[in-house]
Design an enzyme around this catalytic site. Structure first.
Site, PDB file in Angstrom:
ATOM      1  N   HIS A   1       0.831  -1.220   0.000  1.00 51.24           N
ATOM      2  CA  HIS A   1       0.000   0.000   0.000  1.00 51.24           C
ATOM      3  C   HIS A   1       0.862   1.264   0.000  1.00 51.24           C
ATOM      4  CE1 HIS A   1      -0.591   0.369   4.683  1.00 51.24           C
ATOM      5  NE2 HIS A   1       0.627  -0.014   4.390  1.00 51.24           N
ATOM      6  N   GLU A   2       0.209   2.364  -0.315  1.00 53.37           N
ATOM      7  CA  GLU A   2       0.893   3.659  -0.472  1.00 53.37           C
ATOM      8  C   GLU A   2       1.955   3.627  -1.569  1.00 53.37           C
ATOM      9  OE1 GLU A   2      -0.240   6.235   0.593  1.00 53.37           O
ATOM     10  OE2 GLU A   2      -1.598   5.431   2.094  1.00 53.37           O
ATOM     11  N   GLY A   3       1.696   2.869  -2.603  1.00 54.28           N
ATOM     12  CA  GLY A   3       2.650   2.744  -3.715  1.00 54.28           C
ATOM     13  C   GLY A   3       3.538   1.537  -3.464  1.00 54.28           C
TER      14      GLY A   3
END
Ligand code: FAD
Length: 588
Positions: A441-443
Site C-alpha cells: 500500500h501507499e505505492g
C-alpha cells in the site's frame, strides 16, 4: 515486555538526530525534552495498555457489516476512542489549531509505539491526522472548520480514497466522476460518482462522522473525462452532510485480508443514487499534487510501521532465544544440559541481522520525520529547501526499505522460534502477516523504485543525488570505524558511476531495473545511517549502547553492504535481460 525501546528512541532523538535544535526554532520555541518525554510516556503507555491487549482479538474478529454499516471489534474501537479523547492525535497539530504543536519527529516517535503494539489500530489515527493536515493546508477556513476541526476534536476520522478496482498504481486512469453542482459556504460543490477500492477505515463505528478525501475527475461539457493525472481533482466527501442527512456513499463489501485485520478495508460506491455531495479542495486539476502531501506523510508512516513491527519482533525473538534451550555448544555434543539457543552462532547471526534492520529502519524514519520538520520550520529558505530536497530523495527509501527488510526481519523471527514461530500461539506470525501489507500500500515497492530513480535521481539530472552523496562522503571522512567508512565511500563511487551511466540511456532502458537500484541505494543509505549511529553512540555512550550500536554497525557492513553489487547486477551486467525477455516466456 515493552513493544518499542524508549531508550533507543531517546538515543535517536537526542544523541543521534540532535532533535533538541528544533526547540531553537520559532515554531517549537519554549518546548523542551521534558515536554516531549511526557508525550512519549503517555503515547507508549497507552499503546501498551489499551492497544496491545486487543491486537490479537481484533485479528480474530475482523470488522463485519450489520445493516450496511461496518462494525469494528469493540475493544479496538474503544482504544481508538481513548487515544482521541486523550488528544494524542493532536501531538503535532499547531497550537492555533488546537494541538500540542510538537515536532512531527516527536509525534512520529510516539506513533512508533502505537504501531508496534497494534498497527491496525494505528491506521485509523494515522489516516485521520494526515487527512486533517491536508485540509488545513489547502482548504478554506470554512472547509477547515467543517472537515478538519471535527477530526481534531475526535468526533470524526478521515480516509484517503484514491484506488479504484481498475486503477491502483496508475491513478491517472481513475474514472470516478465529479459534476459541478453550484456553490455554497463550503465552496464549489460537486456530485461525485464512482467505485473506490481498498479504502482503509472507509466505514467504522468509532466516530459518527467520516471525512473522505476522494480523487475524481471533473466531467467536461461533452461528457468525457480529462485524461491522465493532470485531470485529477480532490474532494472532501463527508459521510454525514452538514444538514445531518446521510451522503450517498455505501460500502459494497469488505476485503478479507491476510493481516492488518482490525482496520476495515472497504469496496465503496459513491453516488449510486443522486451522486455523493463533495466540495472541491483548492483548484480543479490540482488533486494529485495536493494528495501527495498526504501520501508522502503516509509513506513515512508505512515505513515506520515496518520498522516498529520489526523492533517488536526483535525483542520477542531475543527473549525467546534466551529462554529456549536446544542442543549443545559446538564441540560439546552430548555433554551437559541443552544451552539456550542464543548460544548458537546462527541464532546470533539472525538476531544481529534483525537488529540491524529494526533499529536502522527506525532511525531512517525518524530522520525523515526530522527533515519534514526542517522543511517547514527551519529558519532560512535555503535550509528549508535543502531539507525538502533530501526528504523527497529519501521518501521512497523510507517507505520501502523498512517495509521489505522489516518483513525479512520478521521472517527471521519466525525462524528463531522454530516450529512454534509458525503457530498462532506466538506473536511473530501475526506480526509477519500484518507487515506483509507494507510493500504494497501507499505505492508498491516497484512504484517507489520508479519514483526514486526516474523522478528523484535522474529527473533533476542527478543534482539532489549528488548533494546527498556529498553529505555521505562528509560522514565517511569522520573519525572511527575506518573500515566501514572506506566501504561507504567506495559504494558512493560505485553508485555515482552507475547513475552517470544510466543518465546516458533512454529512460525506458534506465528504469527497466529500477527496483535493483532502489535496493542498492536503500542499503547504501542504511550504511550511512549505521555508520553515523555507531559513531554517535561511541561519542555519547553509555558503554553498553556504544557496544551494541558498534557491533551491529560492523555486522551490517560485513554481511549486508557486500550484497550491494549483486543488487545492481542486472543494471550493470544485463540491463535488458528482463525487458527483452520474449512474451512467449510468460504466455501462461
Ligand atoms: C490492505 C490495503 C489497504 C489499502 N488502503 C488504501 C486506502 O486507504 N486508500 C487507497 O486509495 N488505496 C488503498 N490501498 C490500495 C493500494 O494503494 C494499492 O493496492 C496499490 O497502490 C497497488 O495497486 P493495485 O492493487 O491496483 O495493484 P496494481 O497497480 O495492479 O499492481 C500490480 C503489480 O504491478 C506492478 N506495477 C503496476 N504498474 C507498474 C509499472 N508502471 N511499472 C512497474 N510495475 C508496475 C505493481 O508494483 C504490482 O506489483 C490499500 C490496499 C490494501 C491491500
Amino acid at each position: 515486555m515493552a513493544v518499542i525501546s524508549r531508550s533507543d528512541i531517546d538515543f535517536l532523538l537526542h544523541d543521534w538526530l540532535d532533535a533538541g535544535r528544533l526547540a531553537q526554532l520559532p515554531r517549537f520555541a519554549g518546548q523542551d525534552r521534558e515536554d516531549w518525554g511526557r508525550y512519549l510516556d503517555l503515547a507508549h503507555a497507552m499503546a501498551e495498555r489499551e492497544f496491545l491487549p486487543c491486537w490479537k482479538t481484533s485479528d480474530r474478529q475482523e470488522p463485519w457489516m450489520e445493516n450496511g454499516e461496518v462494525r469494528v471489534e469493540p475493544a479496538l474501537a474503544a482504544a481508538v476512542r481513548l487515544w482521541l479523547e486523550a488528544g494524542l492525535h493532536l501531538a503535532d497539530v499547531a497550537p492555533e489549531e488546537g494541538g500540542m504543536g510538537l515536532p512531527f519527529t516527536v509525534a512520529t516517535a510516539g506513533m512508533a509505539g502505537l504501531m508496534a503494539a497494534n498497527v491496525a489500530g494505528s491506521a485509523f489515527v494515522m489516516l485521520s491526522c494526515a487527512n486533517a493536515r491536508l485540509i488545513c493546508a489547502f482548504g478554506t477556513p470554512a472547509q477547515v472548520a467543517a472537515f478538519a476541526r471535527p477530526q481534531h476534536a475526535g468526533r470524526a476520522l478521515g480516509t484517503m480514497c484514491l484506488s479504484e478496482p481498475e486503477a491502483g498504481s496508475s491513478l491517472g486512469d481513475i474514472t470516478t466522476r465529479a459534476r459541478a453542482a453550484g456553490r455554497d459556504d463550503l465552496g464549489a460543490r460537486y456530485r461525485i460518482s464512482g467505485a473506490k477500492m481498498w479504502i482503509s477505515a472507509g466505514d467504522q463505528d468509532i466516530t459518527g462522522q467520516i471525512v473522505h478525501l476522494v480523487l475524481a475527475k471533473v466531467v467536461r461539457e461533452d461528457g468525457t473525462l480529462p485524461e491522465g493525472s493532470r485531470g485529477i481533482s480532490l474532494f472532501m466527501v463527508p459521510k454525514i452532510l452538514p444538514d445531518g442527512s446521510r451522503n450517498d456513499i455505501s460500502v459494497t463489501g469488505l476485503n478479507h485480508k491476510m493481516g492488518y485485520r482490525g482496520t476495515p478495508n472497504c469496496a465503496m460506491a459513491f453516488g449510486e443514487r443522486e451522486g455523493a455531495t463533495g466540495w472541491l479542495v483548492g483548484q480543479e486539476g490540482q488533486g494529485l499534487a495536493q494528495m501527495f502531501q498526504m501520501m508522502n506523510e503516509a509513506r513515512i508512516n508505512v515505513g515506520l510501521s515496518g520498522a516498529a513491527m520489526a523492533c517488536r519482533g526483535h525483542f520477542l525473538s531475543t527473549a525467546y532465544a534466551c529462554e529456549r534451550r536446544q542442543g549443545r555448544a559446538q564441540g560439546r555434543k552430548g555433554q551437559g544440559r541443552p544451552v539456550p539457543i542464543v548460544a548458537h552462532p546462527d541464532i546470533r547471526r539472525m538476531l544481529l541481522a534483525q537488529r540491524a534492520i529494526a533499529e536502522g529502519a527506525l532511525a531512517l524514519c525518524l530522520k525523515s520525520a526530522m527533515l519534514a520538520d526542517l522543511s517547514h520550520a527551519a529558519q532560512t529558505q535555503a535550509e528549508r529547501d535543502s531539507a525538502a530536497e533530501m526528504l523527497a530523495l529519501l521518501t521512497p527509501v523510507t517507505k520501502s526499505w523498512p517495509s521489505e527488510q522489516g518483513l525479512a526481519a520478521l521472517s527471521m523471527g519466525i525462524q528463531i522460534h522454530g516450529g512454534y514461530g509458525y503457530t498462532r500461539d506466538f506473536d511473530l506470525e501475526q506480526l509477519y502477516r500484518d507487515s506483509r501489507l507494507n510493500p504494497i500500500h501507499e505505492g508498491t515497492t516497484g512504484i517507489q523504485a520508479l519514483d526514486l530513480l526516474g523522478r528523484k535521481v535522474l529527473g533533476d539530472g542527478g543534482a539532489a543525488f549528488g548533494r546527498f552523496l556529498a553529505l555521505v562522503r562528509r560522514e565517511a571522512k569522520g573519525e572511527g570505524f575506518a573500515e566501514e567508512a572506506a566501504t561507504l565511500s567506495r559504494t558512493a563511487d560505485a553508485l555515482e558511476e552507475l547513475v552517470a551511466r544510466l543518465a546516458g540511456w533512454p529512460a525506458e532502458r534506465a528504469l527497466g531495473n529500477a527496483t535493483g537500484f532502489l535496493e542498492a541505494f536503500g542499503h547504501f543509505v542504511l550504511g550511512w545511517v549505521w555508520l553515523s549511529m555507531a559513531r554517535a553512540a561511541a561519542r555519547t555512550g553509555p558503554a553498553a549502547l556504544a557496544e551494541a550500536k558498534g557491533w551491529t554497525c560492523r555486522y551490517f557492513f560485513a554481511a549486508e553492504m557486500p550484497r550491494i553489487p549483486a543488487m545492481m547486477a542486472l543494471l550493470t551486467g544485463a540491463p535488458d535481460l528482463t525487458s527483452a525477455a520474449p512474451e512467449t516466456l510468460f504466455a501462461g
